[in-house]
Write an enzyme that holds these catalytic residues in place. Structure first.
Site, PDB file in Angstrom:
ATOM      1  N   HIS A  32      -2.276   3.453   1.637  1.00 19.69           N
ATOM      2  CA  HIS A  32      -2.069   2.016   1.463  1.00 19.69           C
ATOM      3  C   HIS A  32      -2.309   1.336   2.806  1.00 19.69           C
ATOM      4  CE1 HIS A  32      -0.428   2.270  -2.576  1.00 19.69           C
ATOM      5  NE2 HIS A  32       0.202   3.365  -2.185  1.00 19.69           N
ATOM      6  N   CYS A  85      -5.895  -4.013   1.004  1.00 22.32           N
ATOM      7  CA  CYS A  85      -5.684  -3.159  -0.167  1.00 22.32           C
ATOM      8  C   CYS A  85      -6.369  -3.764  -1.396  1.00 22.32           C
ATOM      9  CB  CYS A  85      -4.192  -2.976  -0.428  1.00 22.32           C
ATOM     10  SG  CYS A  85      -3.839  -1.773  -1.714  1.00 22.32           S
TER      11      CYS A  85
END
Length: 112
Positions: free
Chosen positions: A22, A34
């Site tokens: 992430h 992201c």
């Protein structure tokens, strides 16, 4: 951090890619790195399916943060070239993101 590994064969054709991690470039739901990486990768997979009529081999895990895709074997030369064009576009997009946000995404090319 998002880690992307793009696997290429000896002819520099993209045969697979793996994205994991992430970015954590912002609060959940506001992380543009992201969101961008997810959008271009899922967009490429969807484009390959819709425009090339190819079901790319996909493995994803849980609540996100992992995507593995592989080009199936046995494609005609024409379809394989079309798939490559879409995957090269994905590669360029991810590399541009890495140049802009080097603290949040890395792209590694694995040539075998």
């Amino acid at each position: 951090m998002i880690h992307v590994r793009i696997q290429q064969n000896q002819h520099e054709d993209i045969v697979a890619f793996v994205m994991s991690g992430h970015a954590e470039a912002g609060p959940h739901g506001q992380d543009i790195v992201c969101a961008g990486a997810s959008a271009v990768s899922i967009g490429a997979v969807n484009a390959i399916h819709a425009l090339c009529d190819v079901d790319i081999v996909v493995d994803s895990a849980g609540e996100g943060g992992y995507l593995k895709c592989a080009v199936p074997s046995g494609l005609t030369t024409r379809i394989f070239e079309d798939v490559q064009l879409l995957l090269q576009g994905l590669k360029l997009s991810l590399e541009a993101m890495m140049e802009t946000y080097p603290s949040f995404i890395t792209v590694e090319i694995d040539r075998r």
